[in-house]
Design an enzyme around this catalytic site. Structure first.
Site, PDB file in Angstrom:
ATOM      1  N   ALA A 163       6.564   9.771   3.232  1.00  0.00           N
ATOM      2  CA  ALA A 163       6.882   9.788   4.662  1.00  0.00           C
ATOM      3  C   ALA A 163       8.341  10.126   4.904  1.00  0.00           C
ATOM      4  O   ALA A 163       8.697  10.639   5.948  1.00  0.00           O
ATOM      5  CB  ALA A 163       6.559   8.451   5.283  1.00  0.00           C
TER       6      ALA A 163
ATOM      7  N   PHE B 285       2.969   4.661   8.011  1.00  0.00           N
ATOM      8  CA  PHE B 285       3.961   3.674   8.432  1.00  0.00           C
ATOM      9  C   PHE B 285       3.891   3.304   9.914  1.00  0.00           C
ATOM     10  O   PHE B 285       2.847   3.425  10.533  1.00  0.00           O
ATOM     11  CB  PHE B 285       5.352   4.158   8.047  1.00  0.00           C
ATOM     12  CG  PHE B 285       5.557   4.287   6.559  1.00  0.00           C
ATOM     13  CD1 PHE B 285       4.776   3.573   5.650  1.00  0.00           C
ATOM     14  CD2 PHE B 285       6.512   5.132   6.042  1.00  0.00           C
ATOM     15  CE1 PHE B 285       4.970   3.683   4.287  1.00  0.00           C
ATOM     16  CE2 PHE B 285       6.712   5.241   4.671  1.00  0.00           C
ATOM     17  CZ  PHE B 285       5.943   4.521   3.803  1.00  0.00           C
TER      18      PHE B 285
ATOM     19  N   PHE C 242      -6.413 -11.933  10.196  1.00  0.00           N
ATOM     20  CA  PHE C 242      -6.463 -12.664   8.930  1.00  0.00           C
ATOM     21  C   PHE C 242      -7.170 -13.989   9.194  1.00  0.00           C
ATOM     22  O   PHE C 242      -7.162 -14.471  10.323  1.00  0.00           O
ATOM     23  CB  PHE C 242      -5.047 -12.971   8.441  1.00  0.00           C
ATOM     24  CG  PHE C 242      -4.308 -11.782   7.906  1.00  0.00           C
ATOM     25  CD1 PHE C 242      -4.583 -10.497   8.368  1.00  0.00           C
ATOM     26  CD2 PHE C 242      -3.322 -11.942   6.936  1.00  0.00           C
ATOM     27  CE1 PHE C 242      -3.888  -9.406   7.879  1.00  0.00           C
ATOM     28  CE2 PHE C 242      -2.636 -10.857   6.447  1.00  0.00           C
ATOM     29  CZ  PHE C 242      -2.912  -9.589   6.920  1.00  0.00           C
TER      30      PHE C 242
ATOM     31  N   TRP D 143     -12.077  -6.552   7.409  1.00  0.00           N
ATOM     32  CA  TRP D 143     -11.837  -7.002   6.037  1.00  0.00           C
ATOM     33  C   TRP D 143     -12.924  -8.002   5.612  1.00  0.00           C
ATOM     34  O   TRP D 143     -13.502  -7.892   4.546  1.00  0.00           O
ATOM     35  CB  TRP D 143     -10.453  -7.662   5.936  1.00  0.00           C
ATOM     36  CG  TRP D 143     -10.083  -8.097   4.550  1.00  0.00           C
ATOM     37  CD1 TRP D 143      -9.514  -7.332   3.576  1.00  0.00           C
ATOM     38  CD2 TRP D 143     -10.266  -9.404   3.979  1.00  0.00           C
ATOM     39  NE1 TRP D 143      -9.333  -8.073   2.430  1.00  0.00           N
ATOM     40  CE2 TRP D 143      -9.788  -9.342   2.647  1.00  0.00           C
ATOM     41  CE3 TRP D 143     -10.800 -10.611   4.462  1.00  0.00           C
ATOM     42  CZ2 TRP D 143      -9.819 -10.441   1.791  1.00  0.00           C
ATOM     43  CZ3 TRP D 143     -10.839 -11.710   3.601  1.00  0.00           C
ATOM     44  CH2 TRP D 143     -10.338 -11.615   2.280  1.00  0.00           C
TER      45      TRP D 143
ATOM     46  N   ARG E 152      -4.711   9.501   2.875  1.00  0.00           N
ATOM     47  CA  ARG E 152      -3.860  10.060   1.822  1.00  0.00           C
ATOM     48  C   ARG E 152      -4.349   9.678   0.435  1.00  0.00           C
ATOM     49  O   ARG E 152      -4.962   8.632   0.260  1.00  0.00           O
ATOM     50  CB  ARG E 152      -2.449   9.491   1.949  1.00  0.00           C
ATOM     51  CG  ARG E 152      -1.625  10.132   3.000  1.00  0.00           C
ATOM     52  CD  ARG E 152      -0.181   9.776   2.807  1.00  0.00           C
ATOM     53  NE  ARG E 152       0.087   8.362   3.037  1.00  0.00           N
ATOM     54  CZ  ARG E 152       1.274   7.810   2.817  1.00  0.00           C
ATOM     55  NH1 ARG E 152       2.281   8.544   2.349  1.00  0.00           N
ATOM     56  NH2 ARG E 152       1.472   6.536   3.058  1.00  0.00           N
TER      57      ARG E 152
ATOM     58  N   LYS F 140       2.507  -2.297  -5.694  1.00  0.00           N
ATOM     59  CA  LYS F 140       1.677  -2.166  -4.505  1.00  0.00           C
ATOM     60  C   LYS F 140       0.180  -2.182  -4.811  1.00  0.00           C
ATOM     61  O   LYS F 140      -0.617  -2.710  -4.050  1.00  0.00           O
ATOM     62  CB  LYS F 140       2.038  -0.875  -3.762  1.00  0.00           C
ATOM     63  CG  LYS F 140       1.400  -0.798  -2.387  1.00  0.00           C
ATOM     64  CD  LYS F 140       1.810   0.461  -1.643  1.00  0.00           C
ATOM     65  CE  LYS F 140       1.054   0.562  -0.329  1.00  0.00           C
ATOM     66  NZ  LYS F 140       1.207   1.845   0.326  1.00  0.00           N
TER      67      LYS F 140
ATOM     68  N   THR G  87      -7.002  -0.148   5.776  1.00  0.00           N
ATOM     69  CA  THR G  87      -8.100  -1.077   5.992  1.00  0.00           C
ATOM     70  C   THR G  87      -8.679  -0.893   7.397  1.00  0.00           C
ATOM     71  O   THR G  87      -9.906  -0.829   7.574  1.00  0.00           O
ATOM     72  CB  THR G  87      -7.600  -2.523   5.807  1.00  0.00           C
ATOM     73  OG1 THR G  87      -6.893  -2.600   4.566  1.00  0.00           O
ATOM     74  CG2 THR G  87      -8.738  -3.510   5.787  1.00  0.00           C
TER      75      THR G  87
ATOM     76  N   LYS H 248      -3.195  -0.485   7.687  1.00  0.00           N
ATOM     77  CA  LYS H 248      -3.611   0.739   8.386  1.00  0.00           C
ATOM     78  C   LYS H 248      -4.836   1.357   7.731  1.00  0.00           C
ATOM     79  O   LYS H 248      -5.787   1.742   8.410  1.00  0.00           O
ATOM     80  CB  LYS H 248      -2.488   1.782   8.345  1.00  0.00           C
ATOM     81  CG  LYS H 248      -1.613   1.806   9.580  1.00  0.00           C
ATOM     82  CD  LYS H 248      -0.681   2.992   9.600  1.00  0.00           C
ATOM     83  CE  LYS H 248      -0.365   3.624   8.284  1.00  0.00           C
ATOM     84  NZ  LYS H 248       0.224   2.796   7.242  1.00  0.00           N
TER      85      LYS H 248
END
Lengths: 586, 586
Positions: A294, A322, A410, A438, A102, A113, A81, A79
Site C-alpha cells: 500500500a 488499510f 467480537f 466470523w 490480494r 501476521k 474477514t 477487512k
C-alpha cells in the site's frame, strides 16, 4: 451450518471446508464458464482473463462493492474477514456474488501476521495454497524483477570492461549508467532485513560492478504495482518497458527497454494476468490477484480482477487496503480513474477494539495480550473514539457514496457498545450493520448483506476528489485537507523541487498520485490516534515509478523490506510426511 | 512424419507439436493412471509420486536405460536430444517407454545456452513452460532455501541485540553463530555475477547482521541436491533438517533444525516431490524432476523420477549429466547406490565434432561460428580423437555394463567419418548405432532403439567401483585412476586434514563421494582434451553437504554462480500481447 469458530482454528475450519470445495471442473459449471477459460493448478485454478473478458464484453457490469475500514490497530480490523463474510451473506440471500482480494506475501505469512485469508467462518480456502505461493504469481514477479537487475548489473560490468567497439560488435550502445543513481533494487518474498542495504559486485572484472544495492520484499516491486493497475496484457507489456532502473551520467533515465529486458520480463510474468480462483468456506468464488504494497502502490487487488468479476458476478465485492484515508482514497482517485469503473457502495469496517484505541485506549501490540480495556465494556473510551469512524464516513461521502458501516463484532463486544456505534453511524446518515460472519458465516452477515443490497439501489453521484489537470502539489494539499484532516502540507526543498519538475513536464501529466503514508493514523505519525487536529502533512520526497505511472509523495519514511521478528511463524510450520499436509499455518 | 528441422526452429516445431499434445486427462488414459494421480498445472501436469508408487509397488520394474556422453565440447553433444530420440525410437517400435530429464535453470535459459529441451524432432514440449519455470519447483526450492537464510540472518541479529533472558522469553537458546563461518549463501535462478560476493546487513541494529555473504544460482542449492537424491517425502524432510548453515564459535555445526526452519522449508517445497509430466514431439511421456548442478551434486534428474518411471514404463530412459567420467560415475556409484536401482544398459552419446576436438581440433567457443574442421570431413583429426570414446566405453564396462554408443549425427558428418567411429566402437566390443533423431525423430532413431532393446537382453553384472566401507581418500584415488585415467591424487594439506577427519568420524560413513571436476576434460583442466596421460588429480578442498549427505572433493575451482554474458538470450525474448505467446526462446 457454521463451524464452531470458538473451538476450531482457522486451518482446521479450512481443512473441513476444503473437502467439498468446488473442483476446477465444478467451477466451470457453477460460474457458467467455458471449459478452456479455467486453467487448473492443482486443486485450484486460474481464470483466463483475456478469453472471459472478450466473451462477456457485452454483458452489463454487476454491482460494485468496495470494502474499506477505519484506521486500524496494528492487528488489523478484519477487512478480509468482512469481505468474505459479506460475500457469504449475499450468497445466503441467493445472489450471484464473488470477491476480489490480494495475494498475501511470504514475508508476513512466515513472520508474525500469518495468513491473510480472513478467519473463522469468513475464510478463503484452500488456506495452504493461499499461504504458500498460490499459483506462482509472486514468484513470476520476483523472477521478472530480478532479471531486470541481472540485466542492469551485467550491463554495467560489460560497459566497464569493453570499449565502444567491443560493445558495437554485440550491437550494444553505451548506456553509461551512473552507479550512484541506480534506482531499482532486487526483491525476495520474505522479510529479510539483512538484505536491506548491501554492497554487491565484490571481486574482479567478471564479478559484476561494485556498488551499493538493496533488496525489497517482492510485493513492493514496481512490477507488482504495475500488475495491479494494468488493464490487459498489452498494457502490462508497455508498462514493463517503461520502468526506470537508473539514470545515466547526464541524468537521463535508463529503462528496462534500454536494457532490452522488458520482453523477457513480460514472458516470465505472462501467467500473472490471469486471476486465481479460490473459494469462501461457503463456496462462493473469490478472485485473488496481485498483492501490491500500500505504501508505494494501490495496496489492493487488481483492476483486471475487478473487470472480470463485474462481468461474472451480479455483486462483485473488492477489498481495498488499510484505512479509508489510504485504501479508499487510492481506490477512489487512482484505481477507479484508471479502470473507469464506478462503485455502487463502500463498506467501512469498524471494530469496537479499534474505536476504543482511538478514544485513548492503551497501545495494541501484535503478539502481546490485549489490555482489559479492549475485552471489557468501556463506553467512555468507545465514545471518544467514534470520531475516527465519522471522519471516514465523511471521506467516503466526498466520492458521492453513502457508505455502509459494518461493525465486525467480537464476542467480547457488549450490546451497549454496539448500540452506541450504530447510533452514531446512523446519526451521520450511514447505514450500519452488525456482522457476526466470523462466528456464523453467511448467516451472521445477513444484516450486512441486506444493508449492502439496499445501498446498491441508491443513486451514486461518483466524483473524483481532484481532476487529472490539477498540479501535483495542489492534489496533495486537497488529499491532506479533505481526507486526512490536515491544516496544510509542508514540502522539503528536495521534494518541492521534484514536484515542480513533475508539474512542468507534460510526460508526467497522466501519472497517478500515490500517497505514501502510514495507515495507523490519519496523520503521518502512527502514534497519533483518533482524528488529530491542527497539524501539517510533511512531504519529504517524491518517488517516481515510470512503469506504473505513479508519483509517490512520501510522508515519513517507508521501508520496502520489513524485518523478521524474534519469534516468527516459520518456527511452527511443518509437513506431515505421511499425508503431505502442511501443519502450523494460521 | 517428422518436421523439417533444417528449416524450422525448435520453438516452431514445438508449437506445431503442442497442438496435439496430450492433455492431463488424456495422459490419465494413455498411461493407465488414476485420475487423482495427475495434478494439472495449466496445459501440463505433475504426477502424484506417493500415490503412484504406492499403487504400483508390486509391479516389476521396467528396463532401466541411462544416457551419458563422451567428454563434450562446450556446446554439449546432445544428450537430451539423444534421450528424446531414443524414447521416440522405442515408441516407434511399439514399446511402453518414458524418460526422466532435468529441469533447466532460468540462468542459462536467459543467457547463452538457451532451453535444454533437446532439439529438432527430438524435443521435449511444451517448450515455453519448460524454459520458464515449469510447474514452479525451482521457485519453491529458491524460496525454501532463502527462508533458511532469512532465519539465519534474523537469528544472528536478534542474538546480538538480546541478552539470554530476552532470548529465553521467546524460547530461544543462543546459537552463538560464528559470522566468519557461515557456510550457506542465498540463491536466485539467474546468472547474477554481481551477487557472487556481497556484504549484507549494512545499517543499524534492526538491519540484520553485517557480514560477507554470497548468492549462488538456484540449481546449485543443497536443497536441489537433496531433492534429486531423496527417495520420498519423509527422506526429503529429514535431509532438509540436517543442512549445515554455519558453525558456532566453538566449531559445532548449526543446522536448519537448530534454526527451527526446516519444517517451513519442507512446506514451501512440498509440491516438488511430484515430477512434472511433459511430452516428446511424438507424444511419449517425459518426466522432468530436479535439476541439480553437476559440480556439487549428481547433475541428473531425481531418484524419485526413476522410481516412478520404472514402475510406469517398460523402458525407462534416464539422462545423466555431462561426460561419463562425471555423469555416469555419479549415476553409477551414487545415484544407483542410494536408490538400489540397477541399470540394464548405458548409452554413450558421441559426436564427430567432439571427437575431432579431442583429436586436436581448434577451440570450440559458444556463440562463435564452428571452425571448418568440424563441418568438413577430417578423418585424421577424428581418428586421433577416438580414444576419448574408447575411454568412456571402458569406464561403463567397469560397472558391468556393455554400453551402446550412439553417434548423434549432424548433417555435416560424412559416411567415412561415421564408419570410422562405428568400426572403433565395435572393435571395442560395444554396440554402436547411428542416430538421426534430430532430423527424423523416432524414425531416425530406430537403429539406436533396436540396439538398446537388444542390449537390454544382456545380463548385467552391475558392481560399484568401490564399497561404502572404503575410506574417502581411497575412493577418490580409485575414481581418479579408473575413471579419469590419472596416475594418482594429490591433496592440499587443508583437503587432507578434512579428509582424515571425515574418515575417522562415523557420522560421515554413509556420505556419498561427490566429485567436483570439470566435464570438459577427463582431467581437472578443461583445456586438456582427448585422453591425457601421466597426470595427477589435485584435490584442493572437501566440501560437506550434511543434508544431502555428500562429501565433495574439489579439483580446481568451482563457481556456484555463473555470469551473464554481454549478448544474453533475454534480449530476444518477448510476448505477443494479442495471443500471450512467448517469442524468441531457443
Amino acid at each position: 451450518m457454521a463451524y464452531d469458530a470458538t473451538k476450531l482454528k482457522d486451518f482446521e475450519i479450512a481443512e473441513l471446508a476444503e473437502k467439498n470445495m468446488p473442483t476446477p471442473a465444478e467451477w466451470v459449471e457453477k460460474l457458467g464458464l467455458e471449459k478452456d477459460e479455467v486453467i487448473p493448478y492443482g486443486r485450484i485454478c486460474k481464470l483466463d482473463f483475456m478469453k472471459i473478458i472478450e466473451r462477456l464484453k457485452d454483458r452489463p457490469n454487476g454491482k460494485f462493492i468496495e470494502v474499506t475500514a477505519i484506521t486500524p490497530t496494528p492487528l488489523g480490523e478484519g477487512k478480509t474477514t468482512t469481505t468474505m463474510g459479506l460475500v457469504e451473506g449475499l450468497g445466503k440471500r441467493g445472489m450471484n456474488v464473488g470477491a476480489a482480494i490480494r495475494q498475501p506475501s511470504g514475508g508476513p505469512t512466515m513472520n508474525i501476521k500469518g495468513t491473510a485469508a480472513g478467519g473463522g467462518n469468513a475464510l478463503a480456502i484452500p488456506m495452504t495454497e493461499f499461504s504458500l505461493g498460490l499459483t506462482g504469481d509472486l514468484n513470476d514477479i520476483m523472477n521478472a524483477h530480478n532479471l531486470a537487475m541481472v540485466a542492469l548489473t551485467a550491463r554495467m560490468q560489460h560497459e566497464r570492461n569493453y570499449d565502444d567497439a567491443e560493445l558495437a560488435k554485440r550491437n550494444l550502445r553505451r548506456l553509461d549508467i551512473d552507479p550512484t543513481r541506480v534506482e531499482m533494487g532486487w526483491v525476495i518474498d520474505f522479510c529479510a532485513q539483512a538484505l536491506r542495504n548491501i554492497i554487491i559486485g565484490i571481486g574482479g572484472r567478471m564479478d559484476g560492478y561494485m556498488m551499493q544495492s538493496k533488496f525489497g520484499i517482492a510485493v513492493s516491486s514496481e512490477l507488482m504495482a504495475i500488475l495491479a493497475v494494468a488493464t490487459d496484457l498489452k498494457d502490462l507489456r508497455e508498462r514493463l518497458g517503461r520502468i526506470i532502473v537508473a539514470y545515466d551520467k547526464k541524468g537521463n533515465p535508463v529503462t528496462t527497454s534500454d536494457l532490452e529486458v522488458a520482453g523477457a520480463m513480460c514472458a516470465w510474468m505472462r501467467n500473472t494476468i490471469n486471476p486465481t480462483l479460490m473459494s469462501t468456506v461457503e463456496y462462493q468464488p473469490v478472485l485473488v490477484h496481485a498483492g501490491p504494497f500500500a505504501n508505494i502502490a494501490i495496496g489492493q487487488s487488481s483492476i483486471i480482477a475487478d473487470r472480470i468479476g463485474l462481468k461474472m458476478f451480479d455483486y462483485h465485492v473488492t477489498e481495498s487496503g488499510f484505512g479509508a484515508d489510504i485504501g479508499f482514497e487510492k481506490f477512489w482517485n487512482v484505481k477507479c480513474r484508471l479502470s473507469g469503473l464506478v462503485p455502487n457502495v463502500s463498506v467501512v469496517t469498524a471494530t469496537i477494539r479499534a474505536l476504543k484505541m482511538h478514544g485513548g485506549g492503551p497501545k495494541v501490540v501484535p503478539g502481546r495480550p490485549l489490555p482489559d480495556e479492549y475485552t471489557r465494556e468501556n463506553l467512555e473510551l468507545l465514545e471518544k473514539g467514534i470520531p475516527n469512524l465519522l471522519h471516514h464516513i465523511a471521506t467516503v461521502r466526498k466520492a458521492g457514496i453513502n457508505p455502509v458501516v459494518c461493525i465486525n463484532s467480537f464476542y467480547t463486544d457488549t450490546k451497549e457498545e454496539i448500540a452506541m456505534v450504530k447510533r452514531y453511524a446512523e446519526q451521520a446518515g450511514a447505514r450500519c450493520a452488525v456482522s457476526q460472519h466470523w462466528l456464523k458465516g453467511g448467516e451472521g452477515a445477513l444484516e450486512l448483506a441486506d444493508a449492502v443490497i439496499d445501498a446498491c439501489n441508491d443513486s451514486v453521484d461518483f466524483k473524483f476528489l481532484y481532476p487529472l489537470e490539477m498540479p501535483l502539489r495542489q492534489r496533495v494539499e486537497i488529499i491532506a485537507k479533505e481526507v486526512y484532516g490536515a491544516d496544510g502540507v509542508s514540502w522539503t526543498p528536495e521534494a518541492e523541487a521534484k514536484a515542480k519538475r513533475f508539474e512542468s513536464d507534460p510526460a508526467y501529466a497522466d501519472f497517478a498520485t500515490m500517497m505514501v503514508k502510514t495507515h495507523l493514523s490519519l496523520t503521518h505519525d502512527p502514534n497519533l490516534k483518533g482524528v488529530p487536529k491542527g497539524w501539517i502533512l510533511p512531504v519529504r520526497d517524491v518517488l517516481v515509478y515510470a512503469g506504473a505511472k505513479f508519483l509517490c509523495p512520501m510522508t515519513g519514511t517507508i521501508s520496502l523490506m520489513p524485518g523478521t521478528s524474534s519469534d516468527p511463524a516459520y518456527r511452527r510450520v511443518d509437513v506431515d510426511v505421511e499425508t503431505g499436509k502442511v501443519l502450523g499455518l494460521f
